[in-house]
Write an enzyme that holds these catalytic residues in place. Structure first.
Site, PDB file in Angstrom:
ATOM      1  N   ASP A   1       0.861  -1.184   0.000  1.00  0.00           N
ATOM      2  CA  ASP A   1       0.000   0.000   0.000  1.00  0.00           C
ATOM      3  C   ASP A   1       0.899   1.236   0.000  1.00  0.00           C
ATOM      4  O   ASP A   1       2.116   1.118   0.100  1.00  0.00           O
ATOM      5  CB  ASP A   1      -0.946  -0.028   1.206  1.00  0.00           C
ATOM      6  CG  ASP A   1      -0.217   0.028   2.538  1.00  0.00           C
ATOM      7  OD1 ASP A   1       1.024   0.142   2.544  1.00  0.00           O
ATOM      8  OD2 ASP A   1      -0.879  -0.038   3.578  1.00  0.00           O
TER       9      ASP A   1
ATOM     10  N   ASP B   1      -7.963  -7.520   0.212  1.00  0.00           N
ATOM     11  CA  ASP B   1      -7.058  -7.829   1.315  1.00  0.00           C
ATOM     12  C   ASP B   1      -7.749  -7.396   2.592  1.00  0.00           C
ATOM     13  O   ASP B   1      -8.599  -6.509   2.572  1.00  0.00           O
ATOM     14  CB  ASP B   1      -5.749  -7.032   1.200  1.00  0.00           C
ATOM     15  CG  ASP B   1      -5.930  -5.582   1.633  1.00  0.00           C
ATOM     16  OD1 ASP B   1      -6.443  -4.796   0.825  1.00  0.00           O
ATOM     17  OD2 ASP B   1      -5.618  -5.258   2.792  1.00  0.00           O
TER      18      ASP B   1
ATOM     19  N   CYS C   1     -13.101 -28.513   6.731  1.00  0.00           N
ATOM     20  CA  CYS C   1     -11.860 -27.839   6.332  1.00  0.00           C
ATOM     21  C   CYS C   1     -10.735 -28.862   6.182  1.00  0.00           C
ATOM     22  O   CYS C   1     -10.550 -29.727   7.036  1.00  0.00           O
ATOM     23  CB  CYS C   1     -11.484 -26.783   7.374  1.00  0.00           C
ATOM     24  SG  CYS C   1      -9.958 -25.908   7.001  1.00  0.00           S
TER      25      CYS C   1
ATOM     26  N   CYS D   1      -7.527 -28.097   6.081  1.00  0.00           N
ATOM     27  CA  CYS D   1      -6.229 -27.513   6.450  1.00  0.00           C
ATOM     28  C   CYS D   1      -5.501 -28.391   7.466  1.00  0.00           C
ATOM     29  O   CYS D   1      -6.084 -29.231   8.123  1.00  0.00           O
ATOM     30  CB  CYS D   1      -6.396 -26.081   6.968  1.00  0.00           C
ATOM     31  SG  CYS D   1      -6.706 -25.927   8.736  1.00  0.00           S
TER      32      CYS D   1
ATOM     33  N   CYS E   1      -7.069 -28.447  11.053  1.00  0.00           N
ATOM     34  CA  CYS E   1      -8.310 -29.221  11.213  1.00  0.00           C
ATOM     35  C   CYS E   1      -8.066 -30.718  11.013  1.00  0.00           C
ATOM     36  O   CYS E   1      -8.801 -31.553  11.549  1.00  0.00           O
ATOM     37  CB  CYS E   1      -9.367 -28.703  10.250  1.00  0.00           C
ATOM     38  SG  CYS E   1      -9.893 -27.023  10.664  1.00  0.00           S
TER      39      CYS E   1
ATOM     40  N   HIS F   1      -5.436 -21.742  10.208  1.00  0.00           N
ATOM     41  CA  HIS F   1      -6.794 -22.151   9.823  1.00  0.00           C
ATOM     42  C   HIS F   1      -7.565 -21.003   9.164  1.00  0.00           C
ATOM     43  O   HIS F   1      -8.168 -21.189   8.113  1.00  0.00           O
ATOM     44  CB  HIS F   1      -7.607 -22.689  11.001  1.00  0.00           C
ATOM     45  CG  HIS F   1      -9.063 -22.760  10.652  1.00  0.00           C
ATOM     46  ND1 HIS F   1      -9.585 -23.780   9.887  1.00  0.00           N
ATOM     47  CD2 HIS F   1     -10.065 -21.865  10.846  1.00  0.00           C
ATOM     48  CE1 HIS F   1     -10.870 -23.515   9.643  1.00  0.00           C
ATOM     49  NE2 HIS F   1     -11.184 -22.368  10.221  1.00  0.00           N
TER      50      HIS F   1
HETATM   51 ZN   LIG Z   1      -8.951 -25.643   9.068  1.00  0.00          ZN
END
Ligand SMILES: [Zn+2]
Length: 390
Positions: free
Chosen positions: A91, A297, A335, A337, A340, A366
């Site tokens: 930015d 963002d 999820c 990820c 998880c 996460h």
């Molecule tokens: Zn997750």
């Protein structure tokens, strides 16, 4: 060659595309994690790569104060300094300076402000913001703008928008005269420490020789649709390879944010990337992508994670709650990820309650994964011509 944008598929106003930057390709619509101080707080660069982050954000104001532009430039630019081979956007510092309130003074020339760290006095102008952003060396940099406060009367919104237009022209002029000073091309003598895992061993080096950065313009105009239209027209007249909508998420109601985004998009060219700065919740980023926004963002996923607030397919989870003390299930059963897949809600709750550093790390991984995955699903749904929503 510094930027190419190609639209691949459309569904109503929504579109998917490919944005080719000097440090890699970005699939749009994209969510960009915020790495304020050359770090996405709590998450290392190799994990960001694994999560599929294609572009991250750096904040010029913060990097200018610490470690200083000269240090980043001498280390070969931000990619090399933080060992991040993929795309980066910075930015202009305008929004951060705007947030300092009593610590700043604005005039036509620029903004005098006091550092939030030690109270020392500094000055940002369109020219010095460009100089700092060229030294930092992100792929995409932003024109220096004034973010109009909310609420503001029409006269104030108008004069602020007009100054932003004059600053945009000054930003572009300085950028065009100095863009070849980007540190990417002068860093061969700096030793390479190690290659990042994804085979991106060209650390810090652009994909094409003589590549330069790209400067995006920013549309302001407060919460007034006509002023937004005028700002868009004036910014387009100056001419940029991409356009951002700034000055949102400054305390206005969410319906108004959406209304301003939707009406401003109508005045932006369809063949250039459109970036809405500083938004939003998972629901909002889906909604805005469906309106035709290509880039977004927000600090929300990372900041909320550090406060134990987690976004899941079943809604928001406040992991500190006692109800999770003996909950053996995953944080989000849908999820995929690494958090998880491996840890229980009970363990995450324990880490948070005990103030373990690992709580912030796992929660952030996460939340970022949830945001990035959400945008992946949005892109997929646009390609299939299907509606995606929560
Ligand atoms: Zn997750």
């Amino acid at each position: 060659m510094s930027l190419q944008f190609q639209i691949e598929a459309t569904r109503g106003k929504a579109r998917t595309g490919l944005l080719l930057t000097p440090h890699g390709e970005i699939e749009t619509p994209i969510f960009m994690p915020v790495g304020t101080l050359a770090s996405v707080k709590g998450v290392s660069q190799d994990i960001l790569e694994d999560l599929g982050a294609q572009i991250i954000l750096g904040n010029t104001y913060h990097l200018y104060l610490r470690p200083g532009v000269d240090t980043v430039r001498r280390m070969g630019g931000l990619h090399r300094f933080m060992s991040w081979p993929r795309a980066i956007l910075t930015d202009s510092g305008g929004f951060q300076v705007f947030s300092l309130n009593e610590l700043r003074k604005v005039n036509e020339e620029g903004v005098t402000f006091r550092s939030h760290l030690d109270g020392s006095s500094h000055f940002f102008s369109p020219e010095s913001s460009m100089e700092a952003q060229i030294g930092i060396g992100a792929d995409i940099i932003m024109a220096f703008d004034e973010c109009t406060e909310f609420p503001a009367d029409r006269a104030r919104m108008k004069s602020s928008m007009e100054m932003t237009a004059r600053w945009a022209a000054r930003s572009k002029k300085y950028f065009e005269e100095h863009k070849h000073e980007v540190p990417w091309h002068t860093q061969r003598e700096i030793p390479t420490l190690a290659s990042p895992k994804s085979g991106e061993s060209r650390m810090g080096h652009p994909l094409f020789p003589n590549a330069t950065q790209s400067l995006f313009g920013i549309v302001q105009g407060g919460m007034d649709r006509d002023l937004r239209k005028e700002s868009a027209e004036r910014t387009i007249e100056i001419g940029f390879p991409g356009y951002a909508i700034g000055g949102l998420s400054v305390g206005e109601p969410r319906d108004l944010t959406r209304e301003i985004i939707e009406s401003t998009l109508e005045h932006l060219p369809t063949d250039k990337p459109r970036y809405v700065m500083g938004v939003g919740t998972p629901e909002e980023i889906v909604e805005y992508a469906n309106l035709g926004v290509d880039m977004m963002d927000c600090v929300l996923p990372t900041r909320a994670a550090r406060h134990g607030l987690l976004f899941t397919s079943e809604g928001k989870v406040s992991i500190k709650q006692a109800r999770y003390t003996q909950d053996a299930g995953p944080l989000d059963p849908k999820c995929g990820c690494r958090v998880c897949q491996r840890y229980s809600r009970a363990y995450l709750r324990h880490l948070y309650a005990s103030n373990e550093v690992l709580a912030q790390v796992l929660n952030t991984i996460h939340n970022l994964s949830f945001y990035l995955d959400t945008m992946r699903r949005v892109r997929h749904s646009i390609r299939l011509g299907e509606e995606f929503g929560f």
